[in-house]
Design a protein around this motif. Sequence first.
Motif, PDB file in Angstrom:
ATOM      1  N   ASP A 145     -29.449  -7.828 -58.606  1.00 45.04           N
ATOM      2  CA  ASP A 145     -28.120  -7.294 -58.282  1.00 45.04           C
ATOM      3  C   ASP A 145     -27.912  -6.015 -59.094  1.00 45.04           C
ATOM      4  O   ASP A 145     -27.674  -6.078 -60.307  1.00 45.04           O
ATOM      5  CB  ASP A 145     -27.030  -8.316 -58.619  1.00 45.04           C
ATOM      6  CG  ASP A 145     -27.041  -9.522 -57.693  1.00 45.04           C
ATOM      7  OD1 ASP A 145     -28.127  -9.877 -57.189  1.00 45.04           O
ATOM      8  OD2 ASP A 145     -25.969 -10.118 -57.467  1.00 45.04           O
ATOM      9  N   VAL A 165     -30.872   4.527 -54.954  1.00 38.03           N
ATOM     10  CA  VAL A 165     -31.021   3.167 -54.431  1.00 38.03           C
ATOM     11  C   VAL A 165     -32.422   2.976 -53.861  1.00 38.03           C
ATOM     12  O   VAL A 165     -33.017   1.893 -53.997  1.00 38.03           O
ATOM     13  CB  VAL A 165     -29.942   2.870 -53.376  1.00 38.03           C
ATOM     14  CG1 VAL A 165     -30.169   1.496 -52.747  1.00 38.03           C
ATOM     15  CG2 VAL A 165     -28.547   2.923 -54.000  1.00 38.03           C
ATOM     16  N   ARG A 169     -34.965   0.082 -54.857  1.00 36.16           N
ATOM     17  CA  ARG A 169     -35.594  -0.792 -53.875  1.00 36.16           C
ATOM     18  C   ARG A 169     -37.102  -0.882 -54.149  1.00 36.16           C
ATOM     19  O   ARG A 169     -37.692  -1.972 -54.112  1.00 36.16           O
ATOM     20  CB  ARG A 169     -35.324  -0.239 -52.478  1.00 36.16           C
ATOM     21  CG  ARG A 169     -36.106  -0.800 -51.310  1.00 36.16           C
ATOM     22  CD  ARG A 169     -35.817  -2.249 -51.036  1.00 36.16           C
ATOM     23  NE  ARG A 169     -36.732  -3.103 -51.781  1.00 36.16           N
ATOM     24  CZ  ARG A 169     -36.632  -4.418 -51.860  1.00 36.16           C
ATOM     25  NH1 ARG A 169     -35.645  -5.058 -51.259  1.00 36.16           N
ATOM     26  NH2 ARG A 169     -37.503  -5.119 -52.541  1.00 36.16           N
ATOM     27  N   CYS A 172     -37.944  -3.019 -57.173  1.00 37.56           N
ATOM     28  CA  CYS A 172     -37.771  -4.463 -56.974  1.00 37.56           C
ATOM     29  C   CYS A 172     -39.045  -5.127 -56.466  1.00 37.56           C
ATOM     30  O   CYS A 172     -39.227  -6.335 -56.660  1.00 37.56           O
ATOM     31  CB  CYS A 172     -36.645  -4.725 -55.970  1.00 37.56           C
ATOM     32  SG  CYS A 172     -34.993  -4.550 -56.655  1.00 37.56           S
ATOM     33  N   LEU A 177     -33.029  -7.006 -53.010  1.00 39.42           N
ATOM     34  CA  LEU A 177     -32.125  -6.067 -53.678  1.00 39.42           C
ATOM     35  C   LEU A 177     -30.710  -6.249 -53.151  1.00 39.42           C
ATOM     36  O   LEU A 177     -30.465  -6.138 -51.950  1.00 39.42           O
ATOM     37  CB  LEU A 177     -32.574  -4.631 -53.426  1.00 39.42           C
ATOM     38  CG  LEU A 177     -31.632  -3.529 -53.932  1.00 39.42           C
ATOM     39  CD1 LEU A 177     -31.578  -3.536 -55.460  1.00 39.42           C
ATOM     40  CD2 LEU A 177     -32.058  -2.163 -53.422  1.00 39.42           C
ATOM     41  N   LYS A 178     -29.773  -6.537 -54.061  1.00 38.22           N
ATOM     42  CA  LYS A 178     -28.353  -6.578 -53.725  1.00 38.22           C
ATOM     43  C   LYS A 178     -27.684  -5.400 -54.420  1.00 38.22           C
ATOM     44  O   LYS A 178     -27.777  -5.268 -55.647  1.00 38.22           O
ATOM     45  CB  LYS A 178     -27.699  -7.885 -54.175  1.00 38.22           C
ATOM     46  CG  LYS A 178     -28.328  -9.163 -53.670  1.00 38.22           C
ATOM     47  CD  LYS A 178     -27.352 -10.324 -53.899  1.00 38.22           C
ATOM     48  CE  LYS A 178     -28.035 -11.672 -53.804  1.00 38.22           C
ATOM     49  NZ  LYS A 178     -28.515 -12.160 -55.119  1.00 38.22           N
ATOM     50  N   THR A 179     -27.022  -4.546 -53.657  1.00 44.43           N
ATOM     51  CA  THR A 179     -26.362  -3.383 -54.249  1.00 44.43           C
ATOM     52  C   THR A 179     -24.876  -3.666 -54.418  1.00 44.43           C
ATOM     53  O   THR A 179     -24.179  -3.962 -53.450  1.00 44.43           O
ATOM     54  CB  THR A 179     -26.543  -2.122 -53.385  1.00 44.43           C
ATOM     55  OG1 THR A 179     -26.092  -2.386 -52.064  1.00 44.43           O
ATOM     56  CG2 THR A 179     -27.994  -1.709 -53.340  1.00 44.43           C
ATOM     57  N   CYS A 199     -26.344   2.652 -48.789  1.00 45.54           N
ATOM     58  CA  CYS A 199     -27.153   1.641 -49.470  1.00 45.54           C
ATOM     59  C   CYS A 199     -28.038   0.884 -48.486  1.00 45.54           C
ATOM     60  O   CYS A 199     -29.195   0.575 -48.791  1.00 45.54           O
ATOM     61  CB  CYS A 199     -26.250   0.671 -50.235  1.00 45.54           C
ATOM     62  SG  CYS A 199     -25.451   1.401 -51.682  1.00 45.54           S
ATOM     63  N   ALA A 204     -31.271  -1.702 -49.039  1.00 40.67           N
ATOM     64  CA  ALA A 204     -30.617  -2.866 -49.629  1.00 40.67           C
ATOM     65  C   ALA A 204     -30.746  -4.076 -48.708  1.00 40.67           C
ATOM     66  O   ALA A 204     -30.533  -3.974 -47.502  1.00 40.67           O
ATOM     67  CB  ALA A 204     -29.148  -2.565 -49.888  1.00 40.67           C
ATOM     68  N   ASP A 205     -31.097  -5.233 -49.280  1.00 41.83           N
ATOM     69  CA  ASP A 205     -31.126  -6.477 -48.514  1.00 41.83           C
ATOM     70  C   ASP A 205     -29.727  -7.071 -48.380  1.00 41.83           C
ATOM     71  O   ASP A 205     -29.441  -7.782 -47.412  1.00 41.83           O
ATOM     72  CB  ASP A 205     -32.041  -7.496 -49.195  1.00 41.83           C
ATOM     73  CG  ASP A 205     -33.490  -7.016 -49.234  1.00 41.83           C
ATOM     74  OD1 ASP A 205     -34.100  -6.916 -48.155  1.00 41.83           O
ATOM     75  OD2 ASP A 205     -34.000  -6.725 -50.333  1.00 41.83           O
ATOM     76  N   ILE A 207     -25.390  -6.046 -49.407  1.00 37.12           N
ATOM     77  CA  ILE A 207     -24.388  -5.223 -50.078  1.00 37.12           C
ATOM     78  C   ILE A 207     -23.339  -6.174 -50.650  1.00 37.12           C
ATOM     79  O   ILE A 207     -22.980  -7.168 -50.025  1.00 37.12           O
ATOM     80  CB  ILE A 207     -23.763  -4.168 -49.145  1.00 37.12           C
ATOM     81  CG1 ILE A 207     -23.240  -4.784 -47.845  1.00 37.12           C
ATOM     82  CG2 ILE A 207     -24.758  -3.067 -48.859  1.00 37.12           C
ATOM     83  CD1 ILE A 207     -22.510  -3.784 -46.952  1.00 37.12           C
TER      84      ILE A 207
END
Length: 308
Positions: A145, A165, A169, A172, A177-179, A199, A204-205, A207
């Motif tokens: 996160d 970002v 990514r 990771c 990845l949580k933004t 994002c 991002a996986d 948000i």
Amino acid sequence: MPLRLDLVEGQRANLSAIERRAATLAPRRSVKKEWQAAWLVRAIGLIDLTTLSGDDTPERVRRLCAKARNALRQDLVEALGLSGPVTTGAVCVYPTMVSTAVKALDGSGIPVASVATGFPAGLMPLKLRLEEIRYCVAEGAGEIDIVINRALVFDQDWQGLYDEVRQMREACGPAHLKTILATGDLKTLRNVARASMVCMMAGADFIKTSTGKEGVNAVLPVGLVMTRAIRAYEEETGVKVGFKPAGGISAAKDALIWMTLMKEELGNAWLKPDLFRFGASSLLGDIERQIEHFVTGRYSAAMRHAVA
């Protein structure tokens, strides 16, 4: 995908319409009796059970992991006719506690999520933020996160945000990845919509709304804007991105409202932990209390439930 400024700048937010839509969720959408109990059991599996306090200790993390492995009391599991223990979606901790959590959850299938990149402010040099991500992954975290640099949003520097970002990514590796947008700091819903889109383009996986440390955390209008950005992104690319509201969600009734939002705006796929999570520390206790009321017809004191 490459940054598309036309798609980013095309994001709009009609405040009055958003507030009207958000206001309909609680009074007009509700589930009762056995359906409510079923939704609450589902909600347990969507929780990132979290401890992010300055006085965290390895023992506190081990206790939290024990609760995550058996999130619902055994007598309630049996009364509901469920097979096996009910577990949470993940356990979320600080980087220095990742290895402790990984060991405590060994064999459970529950992933460890770690905050990173100078949480909660994110005001560290990019090189150090990336190194912190790599450290967490090396310690065994399956989910990271991260917090975005809010100054880039205020400057409308979408290329700068995308580039940061994107590098996070890549750092990771196999981890999700949580933004964290820290929406309480972003001032406008338009900023929230545009930052969400950037994002997602950067890989991002998930948000996520908040760190839990801002003055305003997860609120429904912000959630509506972010879910509609997710829907717009899926329509454009065919890619599903997850959503995580965090901060201030502590009552079972609030969890039901957020789940209703996901079902109505994005569909049933977003009622599963691979696409939806709650960031919470005290929510689990109230859900367990509400399920006990369904089973026994009586409300118990909160102190009767293991502290989450």
